[in-house]
Scaffold this motif. Sequence first.
Motif, PDB file in Angstrom:
ATOM      1  N   HIS A 124     -29.497  26.028   5.562  1.00  0.00           N
ATOM      2  CA  HIS A 124     -28.377  26.959   5.685  1.00  0.00           C
ATOM      3  C   HIS A 124     -27.675  26.685   7.013  1.00  0.00           C
ATOM      4  O   HIS A 124     -28.212  26.983   8.083  1.00  0.00           O
ATOM      5  N   ILE A 125     -26.499  26.109   6.939  1.00  0.00           N
ATOM      6  CA  ILE A 125     -25.713  25.827   8.134  1.00  0.00           C
ATOM      7  C   ILE A 125     -24.695  26.948   8.328  1.00  0.00           C
ATOM      8  O   ILE A 125     -23.871  27.212   7.445  1.00  0.00           O
ATOM      9  N   LYS A 126     -24.764  27.613   9.463  1.00  0.00           N
ATOM     10  CA  LYS A 126     -23.854  28.704   9.796  1.00  0.00           C
ATOM     11  C   LYS A 126     -23.004  28.319  11.006  1.00  0.00           C
ATOM     12  O   LYS A 126     -23.287  27.349  11.695  1.00  0.00           O
ATOM     13  N   GLY A 127     -21.977  29.113  11.243  1.00  0.00           N
ATOM     14  CA  GLY A 127     -21.210  28.960  12.470  1.00  0.00           C
ATOM     15  C   GLY A 127     -20.399  27.687  12.565  1.00  0.00           C
ATOM     16  O   GLY A 127     -20.106  27.216  13.675  1.00  0.00           O
ATOM     17  N   GLY A 128     -19.999  27.137  11.424  1.00  0.00           N
ATOM     18  CA  GLY A 128     -19.203  25.915  11.436  1.00  0.00           C
ATOM     19  C   GLY A 128     -17.729  26.207  11.680  1.00  0.00           C
ATOM     20  O   GLY A 128     -17.220  27.274  11.333  1.00  0.00           O
ATOM     21  N   GLU A 129     -17.036  25.230  12.260  1.00  0.00           N
ATOM     22  CA  GLU A 129     -15.595  25.372  12.439  1.00  0.00           C
ATOM     23  C   GLU A 129     -14.870  25.282  11.101  1.00  0.00           C
ATOM     24  O   GLU A 129     -13.858  25.940  10.879  1.00  0.00           O
ATOM     25  N   THR A 130     -15.386  24.430  10.196  1.00  0.00           N
ATOM     26  CA  THR A 130     -14.834  24.272   8.852  1.00  0.00           C
ATOM     27  C   THR A 130     -15.976  24.139   7.860  1.00  0.00           C
ATOM     28  O   THR A 130     -17.113  23.813   8.237  1.00  0.00           O
ATOM     29  N   PHE A 131     -15.668  24.382   6.583  1.00  0.00           N
ATOM     30  CA  PHE A 131     -16.663  24.159   5.530  1.00  0.00           C
ATOM     31  C   PHE A 131     -17.089  22.694   5.516  1.00  0.00           C
ATOM     32  O   PHE A 131     -18.273  22.375   5.376  1.00  0.00           O
TER      33      PHE A 131
END
Length: 435
Positions: A311-318
Amino acid sequence: MFRLNITRTQIQRRLYSSYEHLSARKQSLISQSGIYPTGFRASGVSALIKKNKNKDIALVVSDLPCSGAAVFTTNKFQAAPVIVSKETLTENRDGLYAVVTNSGCANAVTGTQGIIDAKKMRSIMDELVHHPMSSLTMSTGVIGQNLPMDKIESGIRDGFKHLSAEHDKGWMAAAEAYMTTDTFPKLRSGEFDVNGQKFRMAGIAKGAGMIHPNMATLLGFMVTDAYVKPELLQKALTYAVDRSFNSISIDGDMSTNDTISVLANGASEVRIEREGVEYEAFRDRLTAFAAELAQLVVRDGEGATKFVTLHIKGGETFESAKKAASHISTSMLVKTALYGQDANWGRICASLGHSGIDVDPTKVSVTFVPTDGTKRLSLMVQGEPEKVDEDRASEILKMEDLVIEVDLGLGDKETQFWTCDLTHEYVTINGDYRS
């Protein structure tokens, strides 16, 4: 609403004897019944393509013309059935009737003869359903071998005679015919609604190795009795695949045959003819359904002992979040640490650091999230390492299911990616693949 097509009680009472050697967890993933789209029938038969004489020809046929869409591998060595199915969709996106599939031979890197053979599979179906350019073709198995067309033709005609709307005789038989190194058939179905109108979907996938996104990652198809305008169906499928079949990885390798397709025959009252709330509702249901099928592939990863949700959170973009997820999920060092139940979270950071996305090491957090509802275990918080309870970490890593959460701390975009560990058994399976 989605209605599950199996219950734990059904699973406990009724298991397919062919799969009794599997773990209880894998047996629980085999559908015992189904809720199938109106107007579709399926079959799976043996044409003796496989040495073990298992089922190897699968048909799914609609009584009504279907709109169609597909997403294909980007591998430069695209297999003949991929090339021919692309041609079919170019010429016919709203008058399709079937998907015809063989396993045991990939019909890939087979030159001109491979194209001839894939078109022959389509023409046999054209004859049987009495419509031109009627069918998408798919093949899976060993690369570099021509199809035994006498067996293929006989199998397709036999399969057509055995088409059934029933679970065991039709859909499950077709799912079994898709299998190569798979240990269990991957079949799902369900009933959904859009604005109060109900429609059904069913899907089959196959894959256990040579699995990595860049569309697709394997063979699979979905069918529905909703009507969806062809261009909207393609848009919805592309969206769904990006969040399902393009969000899994087993070994970082990508096949020559990867295809995910969907047919919509309009036998229900649901009609999606323009973008808007109803389209988005259908798209999201298709995405969730595709994700369930895709996760079955990871759970059956060759030699795998763990199912890992990244689970990758806090991204600038999808896109950046997904790129990070893909890179970490294919790290051999991360995957072998998971197999060894070693909480070496530094490997996650190292992989993230050369993933090609913008990373601020002072903002990154890494957490193990148990799937049994017990307390989370922080490994790093905003770039600062935590004092890790190694015994607790080992407890979590012994679980078959695990969530690894990585917060990039850069924005509000997120994604999920599904992967597995890398084991000795994976080498054994692929070292003996052709024997």
